[in-house]
Write a protein that holds these residues in place. Structure first.
Motif, PDB file in Angstrom:
ATOM      1  N   VAL A   5       0.849  -1.188   0.000  1.00 35.03           N
ATOM      2  CA  VAL A   5       0.000   0.000   0.000  1.00 35.03           C
ATOM      3  C   VAL A   5       0.884   1.237   0.000  1.00 35.03           C
ATOM      4  O   VAL A   5       1.639   1.470   0.959  1.00 35.03           O
ATOM      5  CB  VAL A   5      -0.942   0.023   1.219  1.00 35.03           C
ATOM      6  CG1 VAL A   5      -1.796   1.286   1.198  1.00 35.03           C
ATOM      7  CG2 VAL A   5      -1.819  -1.217   1.247  1.00 35.03           C
ATOM      8  N   GLU A   6       0.772   2.025  -1.082  1.00 37.49           N
ATOM      9  CA  GLU A   6       1.565   3.248  -1.198  1.00 37.49           C
ATOM     10  C   GLU A   6       0.817   4.435  -0.591  1.00 37.49           C
ATOM     11  O   GLU A   6      -0.416   4.455  -0.543  1.00 37.49           O
ATOM     12  CB  GLU A   6       1.874   3.581  -2.671  1.00 37.49           C
ATOM     13  CG  GLU A   6       2.605   2.513  -3.434  1.00 37.49           C
ATOM     14  CD  GLU A   6       1.686   1.695  -4.302  1.00 37.49           C
ATOM     15  OE1 GLU A   6       2.152   1.158  -5.336  1.00 37.49           O
ATOM     16  OE2 GLU A   6       0.487   1.587  -3.960  1.00 37.49           O
ATOM     17  N   SER A   7       1.584   5.439  -0.195  1.00 36.06           N
ATOM     18  CA  SER A   7       1.020   6.695   0.267  1.00 36.06           C
ATOM     19  C   SER A   7       2.053   7.790   0.047  1.00 36.06           C
ATOM     20  O   SER A   7       3.230   7.510  -0.193  1.00 36.06           O
ATOM     21  CB  SER A   7       0.624   6.616   1.740  1.00 36.06           C
ATOM     22  OG  SER A   7       1.756   6.330   2.538  1.00 36.06           O
ATOM     23  N   GLY A   8       1.594   9.051   0.131  1.00 38.57           N
ATOM     24  CA  GLY A   8       2.515  10.173   0.072  1.00 38.57           C
ATOM     25  C   GLY A   8       2.525  10.942  -1.224  1.00 38.57           C
ATOM     26  O   GLY A   8       3.240  11.941  -1.338  1.00 38.57           O
ATOM     27  N   ALA A  98       7.402  -5.641  -5.308  1.00 39.95           N
ATOM     28  CA  ALA A  98       8.256  -6.556  -4.553  1.00 39.95           C
ATOM     29  C   ALA A  98       8.644  -7.750  -5.413  1.00 39.95           C
ATOM     30  O   ALA A  98       7.843  -8.254  -6.196  1.00 39.95           O
ATOM     31  CB  ALA A  98       7.542  -7.025  -3.291  1.00 39.95           C
ATOM     32  N   SER A  99       9.884  -8.171  -5.221  1.00 40.24           N
ATOM     33  CA  SER A  99      10.418  -9.273  -6.020  1.00 40.24           C
ATOM     34  C   SER A  99      11.383 -10.111  -5.208  1.00 40.24           C
ATOM     35  O   SER A  99      12.094  -9.602  -4.349  1.00 40.24           O
ATOM     36  CB  SER A  99      11.147  -8.690  -7.237  1.00 40.24           C
ATOM     37  OG  SER A  99      11.864  -9.687  -7.938  1.00 40.24           O
ATOM     38  N   GLY A 113       1.641  -2.577  -5.645  1.00 38.74           N
ATOM     39  CA  GLY A 113       0.661  -1.750  -4.975  1.00 38.74           C
ATOM     40  C   GLY A 113      -0.303  -1.147  -5.982  1.00 38.74           C
ATOM     41  O   GLY A 113      -0.190  -1.365  -7.190  1.00 38.74           O
ATOM     42  N   GLN A 114      -1.236  -0.351  -5.473  1.00 37.02           N
ATOM     43  CA  GLN A 114      -2.275   0.225  -6.320  1.00 37.02           C
ATOM     44  C   GLN A 114      -1.823   1.501  -7.008  1.00 37.02           C
ATOM     45  O   GLN A 114      -2.469   1.977  -7.940  1.00 37.02           O
ATOM     46  CB  GLN A 114      -3.535   0.494  -5.496  1.00 37.02           C
ATOM     47  CG  GLN A 114      -3.518   1.793  -4.695  1.00 37.02           C
ATOM     48  CD  GLN A 114      -2.606   1.760  -3.484  1.00 37.02           C
ATOM     49  OE1 GLN A 114      -2.056   0.707  -3.120  1.00 37.02           O
ATOM     50  NE2 GLN A 114      -2.424   2.903  -2.837  1.00 37.02           N
TER      51      GLN A 114
END
Length: 122
Positions: A5-8, A98-99, A113-114
């Motif tokens: 989950v991204e933000s900022g 992610a990997s 993420g979205q």
């Protein structure tokens, strides 16, 4: 499974700064290479930066080297992207990924993420 989950994201003037965060679920965070990608309208998804599981090695696209800094806090299951000296060309949706393998190719990353919108404009 890993959830991201991204933000900022947001609107910033040219020359300004933003810090993106990406919170990850799951107990394997420290074993994952974490990356940031971006996609502008009508363009392909582009590698921005990546960081090894320990945080000891970082990788940057030529267009972001010296302006962006990727970091991670494994105790918080979070990866960050500090973006300085932002330019209108940096406008895009930014994705955390992610990997288990890493690299510059989006196809190497299994979890996404979205996305969060970053707009650089006066």
């Amino acid at each position: 499974q890993v959830q991201l989950v991204e933000s900022g994201g947001g609107l910033v003037q040219p020359g300004g700064s933003l810090r993106l965060s990406c919170a990850a679920s799951g107990r394997t965070f420290s074993s994952l290479v974490m990356g940031w990608f971006r996609q502008a309208p009508g363009k392909e998804r582009q590698f921005v930066a990546a960081i090894s599981g320990s945080g000891g090695t970082t990788y940057y696209a030529d267009s972001t080297k010296g302006r962006f800094t990727i970091s991670r806090d494994n105790a918080k299951n979070t990866v960050y992207l500090q973006m300085n000296s932002l330019e209108p060309e940096d406008t895009a949706v930014y994705y955390c990924a992610a990997s288990y393998y890493g690299g510059h190719a989006a196809s190497n990353y299994d979890y996404w993420g979205q996305g969060t919108q970053v707009t650089v404009s006066s």
